[in-house]
Design an enzyme around this catalytic site. Structure first.
Site, PDB file in Angstrom:
ATOM      1  N   ARG A  79      21.929  22.489 -18.102  1.00  0.00           N
ATOM      2  CA  ARG A  79      22.403  21.254 -18.124  1.00  0.00           C
ATOM      3  C   ARG A  79      21.407  20.313 -19.050  1.00  0.00           C
ATOM      4  NH1 ARG A  79      27.615  20.774 -17.449  1.00  0.00           N
ATOM      5  NH2 ARG A  79      27.670  18.624 -17.156  1.00  0.00           N
ATOM      6  N   VAL A 131      25.823  11.807 -14.447  1.00  0.00           N
ATOM      7  CA  VAL A 131      24.310  11.542 -14.244  1.00  0.00           C
ATOM      8  C   VAL A 131      23.531  11.772 -15.141  1.00  0.00           C
ATOM      9  CG1 VAL A 131      25.180  13.486 -11.878  1.00  0.00           C
ATOM     10  CG2 VAL A 131      24.622  14.499 -14.158  1.00  0.00           C
ATOM     11  N   ASP A 132      24.297  11.865 -16.440  1.00  0.00           N
ATOM     12  CA  ASP A 132      23.759  11.666 -17.682  1.00  0.00           C
ATOM     13  C   ASP A 132      23.065   9.677 -17.420  1.00  0.00           C
ATOM     14  OD1 ASP A 132      25.769   9.369 -19.486  1.00  0.00           O
ATOM     15  OD2 ASP A 132      26.926  11.431 -19.642  1.00  0.00           O
ATOM     16  N   HIS A 146      26.969   9.463  -8.608  1.00  0.00           N
ATOM     17  CA  HIS A 146      26.845  10.832  -8.554  1.00  0.00           C
ATOM     18  C   HIS A 146      25.410  11.556  -8.581  1.00  0.00           C
ATOM     19  CE1 HIS A 146      31.354  11.586  -8.724  1.00  0.00           C
ATOM     20  NE2 HIS A 146      30.801  11.265  -7.479  1.00  0.00           N
ATOM     21  N   CYS A 154      12.915  17.340  -2.582  1.00  0.00           N
ATOM     22  CA  CYS A 154      13.587  18.566  -1.634  1.00  0.00           C
ATOM     23  C   CYS A 154      14.272  18.697  -1.601  1.00  0.00           C
ATOM     24  CB  CYS A 154      12.219  17.991  -1.491  1.00  0.00           C
ATOM     25  SG  CYS A 154      12.554  19.607   0.009  1.00  0.00           S
ATOM     26  N   CYS A 157      12.846  18.062   2.602  1.00  0.00           N
ATOM     27  CA  CYS A 157      12.998  16.979   3.611  1.00  0.00           C
ATOM     28  C   CYS A 157      13.163  15.239   2.326  1.00  0.00           C
ATOM     29  CB  CYS A 157      10.762  16.928   3.251  1.00  0.00           C
ATOM     30  SG  CYS A 157      10.497  17.000   2.183  1.00  0.00           S
ATOM     31  N   GLY A 219      37.549   7.942 -19.026  1.00  0.00           N
ATOM     32  CA  GLY A 219      37.514   9.438 -19.318  1.00  0.00           C
ATOM     33  C   GLY A 219      37.319   9.891 -17.810  1.00  0.00           C
TER      34      GLY A 219
HETATM   35  P1  NAD Z   1      36.376  15.992 -15.212  1.00  0.00           P
HETATM   36  O1  NAD Z   1      35.538  16.223 -16.332  1.00  0.00           O
HETATM   37  O2  NAD Z   1      37.497  15.257 -13.963  1.00  0.00           O
HETATM   38  O3  NAD Z   1      37.488  14.815 -16.134  1.00  0.00           O
HETATM   39  C1  NAD Z   1      36.677  14.477 -17.319  1.00  0.00           C
HETATM   40  C2  NAD Z   1      38.277  12.793 -18.517  1.00  0.00           C
HETATM   41  O4  NAD Z   1      37.840  13.190 -19.685  1.00  0.00           O
HETATM   42  C3  NAD Z   1      39.911  14.169 -17.883  1.00  0.00           C
HETATM   43  O5  NAD Z   1      40.629  13.432 -17.538  1.00  0.00           O
HETATM   44  C4  NAD Z   1      39.636  14.058 -19.524  1.00  0.00           C
HETATM   45  O6  NAD Z   1      41.362  13.978 -20.497  1.00  0.00           O
HETATM   46  C5  NAD Z   1      39.041  13.054 -20.367  1.00  0.00           C
HETATM   47  N1  NAD Z   1      38.457  12.635 -21.378  1.00  0.00           N
HETATM   48  C6  NAD Z   1      38.330  13.672 -22.287  1.00  0.00           C
HETATM   49  N2  NAD Z   1      37.758  13.266 -22.904  1.00  0.00           N
HETATM   50  C7  NAD Z   1      37.929  12.251 -23.207  1.00  0.00           C
HETATM   51  C8  NAD Z   1      37.760  10.654 -24.335  1.00  0.00           C
HETATM   52  N3  NAD Z   1      36.939  11.407 -25.598  1.00  0.00           N
HETATM   53  N4  NAD Z   1      37.695   9.604 -23.703  1.00  0.00           N
HETATM   54  C9  NAD Z   1      38.028   9.601 -22.283  1.00  0.00           C
HETATM   55  N5  NAD Z   1      38.166  10.227 -21.986  1.00  0.00           N
HETATM   56  C10 NAD Z   1      38.205  11.647 -22.207  1.00  0.00           C
HETATM   57  O7  NAD Z   1      35.421  13.945 -15.457  1.00  0.00           O
HETATM   58  P2  NAD Z   1      35.395  13.471 -13.557  1.00  0.00           P
HETATM   59  O8  NAD Z   1      36.542  12.953 -13.690  1.00  0.00           O
HETATM   60  O9  NAD Z   1      33.679  12.345 -14.470  1.00  0.00           O
HETATM   61  O10 NAD Z   1      34.660  13.925 -12.685  1.00  0.00           O
HETATM   62  C11 NAD Z   1      34.209  15.328 -12.683  1.00  0.00           C
HETATM   63  C12 NAD Z   1      32.644  15.063 -12.225  1.00  0.00           C
HETATM   64  O11 NAD Z   1      31.638  15.944 -13.472  1.00  0.00           O
HETATM   65  C13 NAD Z   1      31.825  13.715 -11.824  1.00  0.00           C
HETATM   66  O12 NAD Z   1      31.339  13.632 -10.962  1.00  0.00           O
HETATM   67  C14 NAD Z   1      30.395  13.635 -13.018  1.00  0.00           C
HETATM   68  O13 NAD Z   1      29.502  13.817 -11.901  1.00  0.00           O
HETATM   69  C15 NAD Z   1      30.656  15.094 -13.442  1.00  0.00           C
HETATM   70  N6  NAD Z   1      29.942  15.049 -14.772  1.00  0.00           N
HETATM   71  C16 NAD Z   1      29.670  13.874 -14.984  1.00  0.00           C
HETATM   72  C17 NAD Z   1      28.915  14.946 -16.593  1.00  0.00           C
HETATM   73  C18 NAD Z   1      28.191  13.540 -16.995  1.00  0.00           C
HETATM   74  O14 NAD Z   1      27.304  13.121 -16.536  1.00  0.00           O
HETATM   75  N7  NAD Z   1      28.224  13.346 -18.542  1.00  0.00           N
HETATM   76  C19 NAD Z   1      29.289  16.188 -17.262  1.00  0.00           C
HETATM   77  C20 NAD Z   1      30.276  16.856 -17.168  1.00  0.00           C
HETATM   78  C21 NAD Z   1      31.006  16.797 -15.137  1.00  0.00           C
HETATM   79 ZN    ZN Z   2      10.234  19.060   0.920  1.00  0.00          ZN
END
Ligand code: NAD
Ligand code: ZN
Length: 278
Positions: A79, A131-132, A146, A154, A157, A219
């Protein structure tokens, strides 16, 4: 361009603009969808390549790491490679521009604080589940619920782990790393499914949600708790809720649905607000 929107979407955009324009405090929660147009897949997207037979939810958990640390570590290294060259898209950029214009600098609203924003300038608190670091790259001040993809610690610890050098081969290496302090495995500093959120970030997010006049969710599938509960908290405290998502969630608490991609809608919304504030 607003002219290219459907009548329904243009009407909702107008309603959202009016609501935001009159609000003194705004809380924005973003999810994986805001980074989708930067090329980072969401958890609801199908996994690709080597990982197509795995579900993200089954890898991003403490039990998965306990069972097979190498598998989970390798997935995160993959990732990281996927995310390393990704850039903020117009949605990240517009939010940053809006925050900066309003001099909010994500100052947290505490019950005792006074409004430091100039007249007609709302306080905007930006919270992300991502997390990006694309919000930061765009210039935003953001609360991460998140964790951070680029940090490690670690698993035993909690000691922060810093890579010895910036050699990309080492950064993306699949081999597990051992903690120099206790010998435990190093893991990404990410909040996995089933883990608690960072206390301070969560408290700040709750205060902001509970005190805002408008809560805007961008999103996110609103399936992952406790983050998904922030919109409910805002609503219970009298806020209006706006959602930007091309696949709107079936939530009954949303007042205005903007069913479009964030990269299209957020810049239009911010431009529309700037027009009002002239
Ligand atoms: P999710 O994957 O559950 O949902 C993503 C949502 O984004 C969906 O409802 C989808 O319809 C919508 N979407 C898709 N394309 C879009 C666009 N162009 N514009 C607006 N909306 C759009 O994601 P979540 O609700 O953030 O929860 C899932 C977990 O995934 C979180 O805990 C997150 O930390 C983690 N995650 C993070 C990343 C990242 O950091 N970029 C990537 C993937 C997952
Ligand atoms: Zn440690």
């Amino acid at each position: 361009m607003v002219a290219e929107l459907s009548v329904e979407l243009a009407t909702q955009l107008q309603r959202a603009t009016e609501l935001l324009q009159s609000a003194k405090s705004i809380c924005v929660l973003t999810g994986a969808g805001i980074s989708a147009e930067s090329g980072i897949p969401t958890f609801r997207d199908k996994q690709t390549g080597l990982w197509k037979n795995f579900r993200a939810e089954d890898l991003a958990s403490p039990s998965a790491f306990a069972r097979d640390p190498k598998l989970v570590w390798s997935w995160y290294q993959w990732r990281r490679q996927l995310v390393q060259d990704k850039l903020p898209n117009p949605a990240h950029q517009a939010l940053a521009e809006w925050q900066q214009k309003n001099l909010a600098s994500s100052s947290l609203i505490s019950s005792s604080s006074t409004d430091i924003s100039p007249p007609n300038r709302p306080q905007i608190t930006l919270i992300t589940q991502n997390v990006d670091d694309l919000h930061e790259q765009a210039g935003s001040d953001v609360i991460h619920l998140h964790g951070h993809l680029w940090r490690n610690r670690c698993h035993q610890c909690d000691m922060v782990y810093e890579a010895a050098d910036n050699d990309s081969a080492a950064i993306f290496d699949d081999d597990l790393i051992l903690c120099q302090h206790c010998g435990g495995y190093i893991r990404p500093d990410i909040v996995w499914f089933g883990e608690s959120l960072p206390v301070e970030a969560w408290q700040d997010a709750e205060v902001s949600a509970a005190n805002c006049e408008v809560f805007m969710s961008i999103g996110t599938s609103s399936l992952v708790y406790p983050a998904a509960g922030l919109a409910q908290l805002a609503k219970q405290n009298g806020a209006k809720v706006i959602e930007i998502n091309p696949n709107p969630t079936p939530s009954s608490i949303v007042d205005i649905t903007l069913a479009a991609k964030a990269g299209t809608l957020v810049p239009l919304l911010v431009a529309s607000l700037s027009e009002w504030q002239k």
